[in-house]
Design a protein around this motif. Sequence first.
Motif, PDB file in Angstrom:
ATOM      1  N   THR A 190     -10.875 -12.136 -24.940  1.00 14.17           N
ATOM      2  CA  THR A 190      -9.938 -12.094 -23.821  1.00 14.17           C
ATOM      3  C   THR A 190      -9.302 -10.709 -23.811  1.00 14.17           C
ATOM      4  O   THR A 190      -9.410  -9.930 -24.756  1.00 14.17           O
ATOM      5  CB  THR A 190      -8.873 -13.189 -23.946  1.00 14.17           C
ATOM      6  N   SER A 191      -8.634 -10.473 -22.710  1.00 14.58           N
ATOM      7  CA  SER A 191      -8.079  -9.156 -22.466  1.00 14.58           C
ATOM      8  C   SER A 191      -7.126  -8.728 -23.583  1.00 14.58           C
ATOM      9  O   SER A 191      -6.223  -9.463 -23.963  1.00 14.58           O
ATOM     10  CB  SER A 191      -7.316  -9.280 -21.158  1.00 14.58           C
ATOM     11  N   SER A 204      -3.585  -5.760 -19.102  1.00 16.91           N
ATOM     12  CA  SER A 204      -2.451  -5.246 -18.370  1.00 16.91           C
ATOM     13  C   SER A 204      -2.712  -3.855 -17.789  1.00 16.91           C
ATOM     14  O   SER A 204      -1.843  -2.993 -17.825  1.00 16.91           O
ATOM     15  CB  SER A 204      -1.219  -5.192 -19.282  1.00 16.91           C
ATOM     16  N   GLN A 219      -8.688  -6.945 -16.784  1.00 12.47           N
ATOM     17  CA  GLN A 219      -7.430  -7.583 -16.376  1.00 12.47           C
ATOM     18  C   GLN A 219      -6.538  -6.580 -15.655  1.00 12.47           C
ATOM     19  O   GLN A 219      -6.290  -5.489 -16.165  1.00 12.47           O
ATOM     20  CB  GLN A 219      -6.688  -8.112 -17.607  1.00 12.47           C
ATOM     21  N   TYR A 279       1.472 -14.185 -16.898  1.00 12.89           N
ATOM     22  CA  TYR A 279       2.381 -14.806 -17.885  1.00 12.89           C
ATOM     23  C   TYR A 279       3.273 -13.702 -18.434  1.00 12.89           C
ATOM     24  O   TYR A 279       2.859 -12.850 -19.171  1.00 12.89           O
ATOM     25  CB  TYR A 279       1.632 -15.569 -18.985  1.00 12.89           C
ATOM     26  N   ARG A 308      -5.219 -15.383 -15.234  1.00 14.87           N
ATOM     27  CA  ARG A 308      -4.745 -15.727 -16.577  1.00 14.87           C
ATOM     28  C   ARG A 308      -3.252 -15.977 -16.470  1.00 14.87           C
ATOM     29  O   ARG A 308      -2.475 -15.051 -16.195  1.00 14.87           O
ATOM     30  CB  ARG A 308      -5.021 -14.598 -17.572  1.00 14.87           C
ATOM     31  N   LYS A 312      -5.277 -18.129 -31.267  1.00 12.90           N
ATOM     32  CA  LYS A 312      -5.535 -18.420 -32.685  1.00 12.90           C
ATOM     33  C   LYS A 312      -6.642 -19.462 -32.878  1.00 12.90           C
ATOM     34  O   LYS A 312      -6.427 -20.526 -33.449  1.00 12.90           O
ATOM     35  CB  LYS A 312      -4.254 -18.834 -33.422  1.00 12.90           C
ATOM     36  N   THR A 359     -10.433 -13.351 -29.911  1.00 11.92           N
ATOM     37  CA  THR A 359     -10.094 -11.974 -29.589  1.00 11.92           C
ATOM     38  C   THR A 359      -9.755 -11.176 -30.843  1.00 11.92           C
ATOM     39  O   THR A 359     -10.484 -10.253 -31.214  1.00 11.92           O
ATOM     40  CB  THR A 359      -8.951 -11.962 -28.563  1.00 11.92           C
ATOM     41  N   ARG A 360      -8.699 -11.582 -31.539  1.00 11.76           N
ATOM     42  CA  ARG A 360      -8.396 -10.863 -32.778  1.00 11.76           C
ATOM     43  C   ARG A 360      -9.560 -11.023 -33.767  1.00 11.76           C
ATOM     44  O   ARG A 360      -9.844 -10.116 -34.549  1.00 11.76           O
ATOM     45  CB  ARG A 360      -7.078 -11.369 -33.366  1.00 11.76           C
TER      46      ARG A 360
END
Lengths: 253, 678
Positions: free
Chosen positions: B24-25, B60, B102, B170, B220, B299, B321-322
């Motif tokens: 994800t972004s 962003s 994004q 968000y 999102r 997570k 992602t992480r």
Amino acid sequence: MKVLVAVKRVVDYNVKVRVKNDGSGVDLTNVKMSINPFDEIAVEEAVRLKEAGKVDEVVLVSIGSAKSEETLRTGLAMGADRGILVNTDDLAVEPLAVAKILQKVTEKEQPSLVILGKQAIDDDCNQTGQMLSALMNWPQGTFASEVALDDTQVTVTREVDGGLQTVKLSLPAVVTTDLRLNEPRFASLPNIMKAKKKPVDKLTPAELGLGEGDIKPRLEIVQTQEPAKRQAGIKVVTVAELVDKLKNEAGVL
Amino acid sequence: MSNDPLLQPYQLKHLTLRNRIIMTSHEPAYPEEGMPKGRYIAYHAERAKGGVAMTMTAGSAAVSKDSPPVFNNLLVYKDEVVPYIKDLTDAVHEHGAAIMIQLTHLGRRTRWDKAHWLPVVSPSHNREAAHRAFPKKLEDWDIERIIKDYADAAERMQAGGMDGIELQAYGHLMDQFWSPLTNDLDGPYGGSLDNRLQFAFDVLSAIRQRVGNEFIVGMRYTGDEMMDRGLSPEEGFEISRRLTESGMVDFLNVVRGHIDTDPGLTDVIPIQGMANSPHLDFAGDIRAATGMPVFHAAKIPDVATARHAVASGKVDLVGMTRAHLTDPHIVRKIIEKREEQIRPCVGANYCLDRIYQGGEALCLHNAASGREQTMPHDIPKATTKKKFVIVGAGPAGLEAARVAGERGHEVVVLEAANVPGGQVRLTAQSERRKEMISIIDWRMAECERLGVQFKFNTWAEADDVEAENPDVVIIATGGLPHTDVLSRGNEHVISTWDIISGDVKPGKNVLVFDDAGDHAGLQAAEIIAKTGAKVEIMTPDRAFAPEVMAMNLVPYMRTLQALDTTFTVTYRLDAVEKDGATLKAHIGSDYGGINQVREYDQIIVNHGVIPLDDIYFELKPHSINLGEMSHDQLINGSAQSVVRNPDGRYQLFRIGDAVATRNTHAAIYDALRLVKDL
Ligand SMILES: Cc1cc2nc3c(=O)[nH]c(=O)nc-3n(C[C@H](O)[C@H](O)[C@H](O)COP(=O)(O)O)c2cc1C
């Protein structure tokens, strides 16, 4: 009060052991060795008794090759005061021989309490503590999950089949540890460093008055085998299929 | 074909994705002048090569001039971005992955004192705690301008070859309109839910007019702000349905929570010690309610949970992602049935905490991530085999051993303790830091696979090292706690290690003097506070625990505040005197003029480590390079070749905290960067 703790150097519990090609035993070349986990629990218990002010000195004893000094250092880093290494070189010492050596060390050191692991995870014999108790003619509290010590007696909660049993032993006594007795502490680097300077006495069975005949092996290993390989699992789609397979293929229903 | 649910292709409109795992972004803050250049491209290309199905780039990316970057984001309001985007999309497509981006307007979630110094805008004057700017309340011409900016940016992305875009809603401008907490406007953009959603639908319409109906556009967004008077789950479901019914949105990327404070953000993106996949079921509920393609990340660090997320039908595409910052080759390893070799994300959140401090995203234990242009993820074999002796099996020593093993060298590691890990094992003693041990476990498994030999319980002396006849010796012995920092009474203080390891029992009235500001100070404070003792954390700095950083601080604060811990900043412990059982602390201040005495029964000093370097200095005279490391060769990526002593018998290097107190990333980077060329 003095406590004697016996510690054994064994294959680390994380290692996947391999049987030697000739079936004579387990291949130990380049394998990580550690303190027997039940003995580590024994050291922890002794150190806690010392921290609680009930014990003045914790003495460790290890029997084996010169490398067993590593195992003593591990226990010293946890907080024991000094160590005794009884060097049996490459001789395979069996539980009775170990118990006889421990008897001599016990007579020499005169501890009020001897704590041992209930068994070593390499041979799983579960005999040494009991044999030592018989040789010394001291009471025994085996498989301890709780130990309460006062000046003249020790109360031991034992993990027995189907529940717990509590026994009171008058001192001096022999206690063997079970898994739930405590959780051994983390040996920090500063303590490993301090342990380097703690004394370790080196003895031989002969110096303890034991002849070759007293400690020579009495058992013969006939064969060592790998456990059978696990079969791959299968996936079933429905409960009915599962029941069918359990009944007709696995034969467990 | 594999029947692994994660490896099934997925059809999103005309776009076929090769499997179900996406990134994800996440803006790693690698842009140069707001453009995705070499470093940026290399980062995403590596992950495309590693098999990921799709990468949502940027994070962003700014559509307007009054949305200046908070963490070095891409400036997609500039026309000049298009050719850079083209290079980026080409590089990712070349490896078979899809790529999207994004877009956002940050609204109040930024600052006015940067870029063009334009006022920050939002649908109310309410300030966001995290970025502190008091916003201007939007006017009609602002809204028109920003809607057009979104459409312009979308068009640029389409021109740059992106497979699609996603709008961020968000904590940013779009959902600042949605949330009753941040929208004070009257109609047509404020008031009823219809009105509050009007901005989003105006933006979507403008984008659709510009890019057409085929181009993939997703949202999102938060489906539940989880905040008093904030956007409720009922409203979140209603929004989900309306987005679906609008026909303008092709996928929903579900988020739950709010990010206007550090704790809020940390609940949205949980860190180590917090529960895994806390919002997965919620994402599944939205998928069930809408029937839309649903993506979700929060997570899900391991393949088993990811597989469950897809197999159970909670999501169509699962974000790891992480996890991809830590291991860019997750999918490749799944395909090759080498899942156990995946380098695990330990949730240390070094990546995210760093970007909020203005740094670039780096992985705590993969020093090659974000450095793809200079650091290899796959380590090449050396041409000549050498014998390495490494002293110390902490993070630095184990990384050195792993990399030397990958290069095909013969490697022996000598370790004083009975177990590997060093300071990482110490930090992992705390429940909330337990996941850290995977840094060690993964390296031990890799070392075993590579045939590295270990000698534990070995306090190495110079003789032990030389007896191995090494070609290269690496000293990675770390250090011992440094507590000798007072003008008097050093002998009365203990270290944080004493508390964390359990060697010293906590006192009843304790001062933790912490000018290292790392985890150890807070860990010790927490252990003590949990016994019911009174704890004061004191630092001469303006803020306490600066090295722990924003999101990592959250779980500590939740515990420490509840236990009534005192935080004292800008005071310095000068000296300690013992008076019976009482310790008298003499306290001063770097600002001067302070001389106070306070009483405690235990005083802890957290001041990093003092290197354990005796063995290094003993070996130094016998080495070829006399310990010297060429910084130029280190930085240029060539093999070390310093010769200061032609009679020397081996090269000698010192890495990690054995040099000076730093952190796990520095230790691992030291090792990788040195050994990859040896
Ligand atoms: C360095 C970094 C930067 C991020 N920036 C953004 C962003 O700009 N926009 C966004 O929607 N999410 C951002 N995220 C959040 C991720 O998309 C993702 O939701 C989060 O990391 C949780 O997923 P994970 O547990 O798989 O990492 C960022 C994450 C990281 C690690």
